[in-house]
Enzyme design. Structure first.
Site, PDB file in Angstrom:
ATOM      1  CB  SER A  76      31.520  78.839  30.229  1.00 35.53           C
ATOM      2  OG  SER A  76      30.275  78.958  30.860  1.00 35.53           O
TER       3      SER A  76
HETATM    4  C1  LIG Z   1      26.537  78.703  30.443  1.00 35.60           C
HETATM    5  S1  LIG Z   1      25.666  77.376  31.158  1.00 35.60           S
HETATM    6  C2  LIG Z   1      26.643  76.852  32.538  1.00 35.60           C
HETATM    7  C3  LIG Z   1      28.059  76.715  32.229  1.00 35.60           C
HETATM    8  C4  LIG Z   1      28.875  75.966  33.220  1.00 35.60           C
HETATM    9  N1  LIG Z   1      28.827  76.515  34.556  1.00 35.60           N
HETATM   10  C5  LIG Z   1      30.294  76.008  32.733  1.00 35.60           C
HETATM   11  O1  LIG Z   1      31.033  76.920  33.171  1.00 35.60           O
HETATM   12  O2  LIG Z   1      30.670  75.220  31.893  1.00 35.60           O
HETATM   13  C6  LIG Z   1      24.356  78.220  32.004  1.00 35.60           C
HETATM   14  C7  LIG Z   1      23.425  77.311  32.757  1.00 35.60           C
HETATM   15  O3  LIG Z   1      22.574  78.102  33.566  1.00 35.60           O
HETATM   16  C8  LIG Z   1      21.371  77.393  33.742  1.00 35.60           C
HETATM   17  N2  LIG Z   1      20.348  78.337  34.250  1.00 35.60           N
HETATM   18  C9  LIG Z   1      19.681  79.284  33.559  1.00 35.60           C
HETATM   19  N3  LIG Z   1      18.830  79.942  34.382  1.00 35.60           N
HETATM   20  C10 LIG Z   1      18.973  79.407  35.620  1.00 35.60           C
HETATM   21  C11 LIG Z   1      18.381  79.646  36.892  1.00 35.60           C
HETATM   22  N4  LIG Z   1      17.457  80.581  37.053  1.00 35.60           N
HETATM   23  N5  LIG Z   1      18.759  78.897  37.942  1.00 35.60           N
HETATM   24  C12 LIG Z   1      19.706  77.923  37.787  1.00 35.60           C
HETATM   25  N6  LIG Z   1      20.307  77.653  36.602  1.00 35.60           N
HETATM   26  C13 LIG Z   1      19.958  78.372  35.537  1.00 35.60           C
HETATM   27  C14 LIG Z   1      21.090  76.800  32.373  1.00 35.60           C
HETATM   28  O4  LIG Z   1      20.251  75.664  32.465  1.00 35.60           O
HETATM   29  C15 LIG Z   1      22.508  76.464  31.896  1.00 35.60           C
HETATM   30  O5  LIG Z   1      22.813  75.102  32.103  1.00 35.60           O
END
Ligand SMILES: C[S@@+](CC[C@H](N)C(=O)[O-])C[C@H]1O[C@@H](n2cnc3c(N)ncnc32)[C@H](O)[C@@H]1O
Length: 196
Positions: A76
């Site tokens: 992010s």
């Molecule tokens: C924006 S990224 C994470 C960013 C990270 N936390 C950071 O702050 O750098 C969003 C993540 O959510 C995960 N994701 C999407 N749907 C999900 C779900 N239902 N359960 C768990 N993870 C999920 C995706 O695989 C992705 O890696």
């Protein structure tokens, strides 16, 4: 400022502190604890595929794509991470769940929760958790639990006795199925979508 004698390229530490100055100037960082975390964690270690300047830009770093180019995972943007971490008010000793793993934000949370605290980061995509499992210890954070699961149903054993002190949701959500996983008075920070 440290520069390479031949290329003039600034090193990671300089770029990291420059990013922190930007986040302070725009009031995204408002506490000494969050400032210290951002000054400490090396973002480029969680994004080895991009040049240093991109790793320390105040922008997302896309890390996973579908065949058509759609981004499915990213680090992010720092301004958003700083704002969410300020809102979460994580203290030393807190047990914290991050939903959506990039590795870097979990390391920032680990800095805030300190050694008496504990961080669990959870992602649905095993390639994303695989990166976190690899990069977190390389960056010096070997006490973060990385879980592969759909956050809609937290697997048994993930929630500590009494619940998490804070939950940081980094996945777009239109629901908050995690309230019961919080301690009384715990904080949940999420990018909630209301009515689309
Ligand atoms: C924006 S990224 C994470 C960013 C990270 N936390 C950071 O702050 O750098 C969003 C993540 O959510 C995960 N994701 C999407 N749907 C999900 C779900 N239902 N359960 C768990 N993870 C999920 C995706 O695989 C992705 O890696």
């Amino acid at each position: 400022m440290t520069t390479s004698p031949t290329s003039g390229i600034r090193d990671a530490g300089d770029l990291r502190h420059q990013l922190v100055e930007q986040l302070l100037a725009h009031n995204h960082i408002r506490s000494a604890a969050v400032e210290r975390a951002f000054r400490t964690v090396s973002r480029h270690l969680f994004a080895p595929e991009v040049p240093l300047a991109a790793a320390y830009a105040d922008d997302i770093v896309a890390t996973r794509h579908l065949g058509d180019g759609t981004i499915t995972s990213s680090l992010s943007a720092p301004w958003l991470q700083a704002g969410m971490l300020e809102a979460a008010r994580i203290q030393p000793g807190h047990r914290v769940l991050e939903i959506g793993s990039g590795g870097y934000n979990a390391a920032l949370i680990a800095e805030l929760a300190g050694p008496p605290g504990h961080v669990t980061t959870l992602d649905i995509d095993p390639a994303v958790t695989g990166r976190a499992i690899r990069f977190l210890p390389e960056a010096g954070y070997d006490n973060v639990s990385v879980v592969t699961a759909d956050a809609e149903h937290l697997p048994p054993g993930v929630v500590p006795a009494g619940g998490f002190d804070a939950i940081v949701v980094t996945v777009d959500t239109w629901d908050l199925p995690w309230i019961d996983a919080l301690v009384d008075g715990g904080r949940l920070v999420a990018p909630l979508r209301l009515h689309g």
